[in-house]
Design an enzyme around this catalytic site. Structure first.
Site, short mmCIF file in Angstrom:
data_model
loop_
_atom_site.label_atom_id
_atom_site.label_comp_id
_atom_site.label_asym_id
_atom_site.label_seq_id
_atom_site.Cartn_x
_atom_site.Cartn_y
_atom_site.Cartn_z
N HIS A 127 0.81 -1.22 0.00
CA HIS A 127 0.00 0.00 0.00
C HIS A 127 0.85 1.27 0.00
CE1 HIS A 127 -3.69 -2.17 0.43
NE2 HIS A 127 -3.42 -2.63 1.63
N HIS A 166 -6.34 -7.18 -0.51
CA HIS A 166 -6.46 -5.75 -0.82
C HIS A 166 -5.61 -5.42 -2.04
CE1 HIS A 166 -6.93 -6.07 3.67
NE2 HIS A 166 -8.08 -5.51 3.31
#
Lengths: 330, 222
Positions: A127, A166
């Site tokens: 991320h 994710h």
């Protein structure tokens, strides 16, 4: 049996995130215990850990951001940018060691000392953007690894496969204009899950158009949908791209027992994914593959998941499971 | 949220005497579908859409046969434009524009001042951009769906429960009618630690919606 490297260091446990945070040191402890109790640790080649040189981290992150991160840890500010990104005074050093260890893993692999590897690192990375920490991630481990392969080892086609539940927004954004790094991610549909990017129409930009590919999975889905989408999307894409090495952002939070998502992948489902990735590595990259830990927070299933993961890297075939038999029918 | 804050001010427009061939070319080149027609002093005379031009062309077949292009060059914008189109003023709001687009089924409005001079154009694209921003979709986050009784104070409890965890809000959507006496609340939360938020909400007695049942439209069940 393959020469498989393992990157792990007890100093990876020093990054503490505090109460109520799922990205905890115990994740690594249970993973390593699972690998050890299965008798696999003695079969693995230990990769030495050292701090990464700044020039490689700066291939991905801005000096200003790196400085801000270092300073926040030094001053013990508690978080970096957002309460998601809990830090302690040791977080920066831990992140530097994780990256350094991954770069050592690459050197060993490129020198032929190992054939593939699993990096049991914290903090995770996918991320993290060039100038911002997000979603428990500070340095984008897999992105720095890809840049290192490009600049230090002149590898011209790098394939990244991200099966964390994710989407790896950071990794995608870092390489979206780069035609030489193919980023593939399969994750829960972004309308239902963090971080809200990785929609199927995102395919890269400029010269990198076509070298980004996203498969999205709806809440409640599991093995069948993963097998369908990986077969439909990833296999033909890598058959065209033909990576010279595969980097894996290995997240285990799509497991049914993991409450970070609404996805219900089974333990066998993860094995199928990893076997499929390893087959691709054999086909295009002479088996060269480095798997780097991202998410996965269900402490009770992580040991078995990672035991299987490492077993597959070692090339130790499990007895054919029900799931694999089904997949051959498809 | 006045229209003048979101409208396009650098408007591409046409004069009444322009040929529709030229108008078509301008629209194609700039990727626009609405061309306001103005006099020399910028007074709005009408509007031409790509659809008006397509309709004015004899037919696609004739267009290829030649000759039709010449006739197209003869027809002037003022002959096919919609005169007295629906307009908005710069001090109307985005909500006005949104509701008017739904009502009139058009994709853009010329924005004119009190004396009828063209100030800008507001299109569905400008509204979309604003609403993508309002929804917070550019910030990393995740949506949670909660069903609550339709009575005052419900929202406060949700916000309190989430704020206790130190989680920031990207936006909050409310579906007015979920079922009789209930509404659905969708906080867009800037955190990846969504499991902790869900646990907290469940412990505080909230009912979470199955993501596969989420709907932003009115879903009154009778």
């Amino acid at each position: 049996m393959k020469k498989t490297g393992i990157l792990y260091d007890e100093r990876f446990l020093l990054h503490k995130t505090g109460e109520g945070h799922p990205e905890i040191p115990e994740r690594l402890s249970v993973i390593m215990r699972g690998i050890e109790e299965a008798g696999l640790l003695s079969k693995l080649v230990a990769v030495p850990v050292s701090e990464a040189r700044m020039k490689w981290i700066e291939k991905v992150h801005s000096p200003k951001y790196i400085h801000r991160f270092a300073e926040a840890c030094m001053l013990d500010l508690g978080e970096l940018g957002d309460p998601d990104n809990q830090i302690c005074p040791q977080t920066y050093d831990t992140a530097l060691l994780a990256v350094g260890g991954i770069l050592n893993t690459i050197d060993m692999l490129m020198d032929g000392k190992i054939e593939n590897a699993f990096c049991a690192v914290r903090p995770p990375g996918h991320h993290a953007e060039m100038m911002e920490a997000y979603g428990f991630c500070f340095f984008n481990n897999v992105a720095i690894a890809a840049r290192y392969l490009q600049y230090r080892w002149n590898v011209s086609r790098i394939g990244i496969i991200d099966f964390d539940v994710h989407h790896g927004n950071g990794t995608q954004h870092i390489f979206e204009q780069d035609a030489d790094v193919f980023y593939y991610s399969i994750h829960e549909h972004p309308s239902f899950a963090y971080p809200g990017t990785g929609r199927e129409f995102e395919k890269g930009t400029g010269p990198g158009l076509g070298a980004t590919l996203n498969s999205t999975v709806l809440p409640g889905q599991g093995d069948e949908e993963y097998m369908h989408k990986i077969t439909r999307d990833l296999l033909p894409a890598f058959d065209l791209f033909k990576p010279e090495i595969i980097l894996v952002s290995a997240g285990f939070d799509a497991h049914a027992a993991d409450d970070m998502s609404d996805i219900n992948l089974s333990t066998q489902g993860f094995s199928w994914i990893m076997e499929t990735i390893c087959e691709m590595a054999e086909r295009y990259a002479g088996g060269r593959l480095i798997s780097i830990l991202e998410g996965g927070y269900a402490l009770d299933v992580l040991p078995e998941l990672l035991k299987n993961h490492v077993k597959i890297l070692l090339g130790l075939k499990e007895e054919q499971t029900e799931l694999e038999r089904k997949s051959h029918v498809h | 949220m006045f229209i003048d804050k979101s409208m396009t001010t650098d408007v591409i427009s046409a004069g009444p005497e322009m040929s529709i061939a030229e108008a078509r070319e301008i629209m194609a080149k700039n990727g626009i579908r609405h061309l306001p027609v103005v006099s020399e002093d910028k007074t709005l005379l009408g509007i031409v859409t790509d659809r008006d031009i397509r309709t004015a062309m004899p037919s696609a077949v004739l267009g290829q046969a030649g000759g039709a292009e010449n006739r197209l060059a003869d027809i002037k914008v003022k002959e096919i434009m919609t005169t007295r189109p629906v307009t908005v003023s710069p001090c109307q709001t985005l909500e006005d524009a949104l509701l008017m687009m739904e009502m009139h089924k058009v994709g853009a409005f010329p924005v004119v001042d009190q004396v009828g001079k063209l100030q800008g154009i507001i299109s569905i694209r400008d509204l979309l951009r604003a609403f993508v921003n309002v929804l917070g979709l550019r910030d990393p986050g995740a949506l949670v769906g909660i069903v609550v009784e339709d009575k005052p104070g419900g929202m406060k409890k949700i916000v309190d429960a989430i704020s206790e965890l130190g989680v920031s809000f990207g936006s909050i959507l409310v579906v007015r009618v979920w079922e009789e006496g209930k509404r659905a609340v969708f906080p867009y939360l800037l955190t990846t630690n969504i499991a902790r938020v869900k646990k907290q909400l469940r412990e505080k007695g909230f009912t979470l919606l199955d993501p596969m049942e989420w709907c932003l439209d009115e879903v009154a069940k009778t």
